[in-house]
Design an enzyme around this catalytic site. Structure first.
Site, PDB file in Angstrom:
ATOM      1  N   ARG A 163       8.133 -37.932  19.547  1.00 55.74           N
ATOM      2  CA  ARG A 163       8.272 -37.294  18.243  1.00 55.74           C
ATOM      3  C   ARG A 163       9.533 -36.423  18.219  1.00 55.74           C
ATOM      4  NH1 ARG A 163       2.256 -34.791  17.405  1.00 55.74           N
ATOM      5  NH2 ARG A 163       2.871 -33.706  19.318  1.00 55.74           N
ATOM      6  N   SER A 189      -4.395 -36.857  19.071  1.00 52.59           N
ATOM      7  CA  SER A 189      -5.744 -36.575  18.583  1.00 52.59           C
ATOM      8  C   SER A 189      -5.983 -37.105  17.184  1.00 52.59           C
ATOM      9  CB  SER A 189      -6.007 -35.064  18.603  1.00 52.59           C
ATOM     10  OG  SER A 189      -5.101 -34.395  17.753  1.00 52.59           O
ATOM     11  N   ASP A 206       5.055 -30.328  22.003  1.00 56.13           N
ATOM     12  CA  ASP A 206       6.228 -30.525  21.159  1.00 56.13           C
ATOM     13  C   ASP A 206       5.919 -30.393  19.669  1.00 56.13           C
ATOM     14  OD1 ASP A 206       4.717 -32.770  20.827  1.00 56.13           O
ATOM     15  OD2 ASP A 206       6.357 -34.203  21.098  1.00 56.13           O
ATOM     16  N   ASP A 207       4.823 -29.716  19.331  1.00 50.92           N
ATOM     17  CA  ASP A 207       4.494 -29.501  17.920  1.00 50.92           C
ATOM     18  C   ASP A 207       4.051 -28.060  17.691  1.00 50.92           C
ATOM     19  OD1 ASP A 207       2.104 -29.601  19.263  1.00 50.92           O
ATOM     20  OD2 ASP A 207       1.195 -31.146  18.016  1.00 50.92           O
ATOM     21  N   ASP A 244       7.527 -37.815  28.488  1.00 52.31           N
ATOM     22  CA  ASP A 244       6.699 -38.884  29.038  1.00 52.31           C
ATOM     23  C   ASP A 244       7.112 -40.188  28.364  1.00 52.31           C
ATOM     24  OD1 ASP A 244       4.746 -40.144  30.521  1.00 52.31           O
ATOM     25  OD2 ASP A 244       3.193 -39.836  29.018  1.00 52.31           O
ATOM     26  N   ASP A 291     -11.717 -15.149  28.070  1.00 53.03           N
ATOM     27  CA  ASP A 291     -12.176 -16.402  27.468  1.00 53.03           C
ATOM     28  C   ASP A 291     -12.581 -17.369  28.583  1.00 53.03           C
ATOM     29  OD1 ASP A 291     -12.543 -18.692  26.007  1.00 53.03           O
ATOM     30  OD2 ASP A 291     -10.519 -18.829  25.236  1.00 53.03           O
ATOM     31  N   HIS A 335       0.949 -36.880  32.823  1.00 48.38           N
ATOM     32  CA  HIS A 335       2.235 -36.241  32.547  1.00 48.38           C
ATOM     33  C   HIS A 335       2.179 -34.758  32.901  1.00 48.38           C
ATOM     34  CE1 HIS A 335       5.457 -35.027  29.362  1.00 48.38           C
ATOM     35  NE2 HIS A 335       5.941 -35.012  30.586  1.00 48.38           N
TER      36      HIS A 335
END
Length: 431
Positions: free
Chosen positions: A115, A290, A210-211, A144, A259, A188
């Site tokens: 992307r 996803s 990367d987002d 990757d 957490d 990866h």
């Protein structure tokens, strides 16, 4: 009795006719066999020609095979030299990025695949705040696969070290129906972390996909958190993310929690993550592995912190395990308990912190659904839980809602406390 001349002529004619017939038959037979011989010779010549053609083709193929083998040998040699060159360039690049007078806090790696537009948006967000602290947080892109546009985009940034992961082995899933992409991502991640922890010898690594966009105080937050990691071995990692970090469930950008994550018991082994109340990263990737699952409901409404907290000036000692356990336990215990199937409805009419107990996964999912928080559950632990307690703000206010598991209060040492009741109010006494 002597034969007459006429009889002799007849015999001679008969003999001549027989001879001629025999000669004709012989000639015919010879011609037939001559034709067959010619055809056989022609066929033989054709076979010979075809055989020679096949021999030529085989020879040509053998020459090509030899040439390909020689080419492969050369390519293998070139690949070895190229690998050595890349390793040398990476080493030089890392040495250039890392100031010898500054010990890096952590390497920052952006995990990329296919992307390029997302990658550019992520890198530009990072560089907005990373440039001034580049020696503390050297930046890497790990790709990757072989997507050419992603590689071109990654190599266009001189201030970033590029790494490429190539894995052509087929993926074998553990269970039918599982997404192969998640297995590829896991491979990866392992490779990239080995490169940074082992090969480049970084003590800490910050992983970004990367987002993602980052908050103004992203690097200050992780620099301060590094001290917590070093001093408390019960902390497994520090996260910039809160699964229930949607605008309506957060209030205080200074606050952090423990957490239970990663949530598989054999992975976390009773270690915890530190996470912020208000997220320091924002995930804008609607399209990815996803397939947009949960994006509209949970990811898009996430609030990205927009104020710069000076984390190195903050006193984070309350996050040490012993202190946090006690203080968090007091906060949970002092919240007003609500009971019954309409507990969530009752919470809407309260002006104070409240706690609601869930008994099992189904019960938790029912209550979580009523408030609109993440319902997902893994290995007995809901998302964002600590000791089974999920905490979030009520409609962006200071009020907290605590969803408490059946064993949470005992895990928070609640049994060491007693209550004194005065005029219907609960007063917590620490003894």
């Amino acid at each position: 009795m002597a034969r007459s001349p006429c009889d002799l002529r007849i015999l001679l004619l008969a003999a001549a006719a027989a001879f001629i017939y025999i000669q004709v038959r012989l000639f015919s037979t010879q011609s037939h066999y001559a034709d067959r011989l010619a055809q056989a010779e022609k066929s033989e010549n054709q076979c010979t020609s075809q055989l020679r053609s096949l021999i030529d083709q085989v020879s040509s193929q053998q020459e090509k095979i030899v040439a390909l083998e020689e080419m492969k040998i050369r390519q293998d040699e070139e690949r070895v030299h190229l690998k050595i060159l890349i390793q040398d360039l990476e080493k030089r690049s890392v040495q250039t990025l890392v100031n010898n007078n500054v010990v890096p806090v952590a390497a920052v790696v952006v995990m990329a695949c296919n992307r390029p537009d997302y990658l550019q948006r992520t890198v530009e967000s990072i560089l907005k705040y990373q440039t001034s602290v580049a020696s503390k947080f050297p930046l890497f892109i790990s790709q990757d696969g072989i997507n050419g546009e992603v590689k071109k985009k990654a190599l266009s940034y001189n201030e970033i070290t590029y790494m490429q992961h190539l894995d052509l082995e087929p993926v074998r899933t553990e269970r039918p129906g599982e997404l192969i992409a998640y297995y590829k991502i896991a491979k990866h991640y392992r490779w990239a972390l080995d490169e940074l922890f082992i090969k480049h010898n970084f003590a800490r690594v910050i992983i970004l996909e990367d987002d993602m966009e980052i908050a103004p105080d992203f690097f200050d937050y992780f620099e301060a958190a590094a001290k917590l990691l070093d001093n408390d071995k019960t902390i497994m990692a520090v996260s910039s993310w809160n699964d229930n970090g949607q605008k309506q469930f957060v209030y205080d950008p200074n606050f952090t929690y423990w957490d239970d994550w990663v949530r598989l018991k054999e992975v976390h082994r009773d270690r915890q993550f530190i996470r912020p109340e208000v997220c320091r990263t924002y995930n804008f990737g609607e399209h990815g592995s996803s397939m947009g699952q949960f994006f509209r409901q949970y990811l898009e409404p996430i609030k990205l912190n927009d104020v710069h907290i000076k984390w190195n000036s903050e006193d984070l000692s309350y996050l040490k395990e012993d202190k946090f356990l006690i203080q968090f336990g007091k906060d949970v215990a002092s919240a007003t308990p609500l009971h019954g199937s309409d507990a969530a409805l009752k919470a809407h009419n309260m002006d104070a912190d409240v706690r609601i107990q869930y008994n099992d996964q189904e019960d938790f999912e029912r209550i979580a659904h009523q408030f609109g928080i993440f319902e997902e559950w893994k290995d007995g632990i809901p998302r964002t839980a600590y000791k089974g307690v999920v905490v979030f703000r009520y409609k962006s206010s200071r009020r907290r809602i605590y969803l408490v598991g059946p064993d949470s209060l005992s895990q928070l040492r609640f049994l060491n406390w007693t209550y004194a009741r005065m005029k219907g109010n609960e007063i917590l006494i620490d003894i």
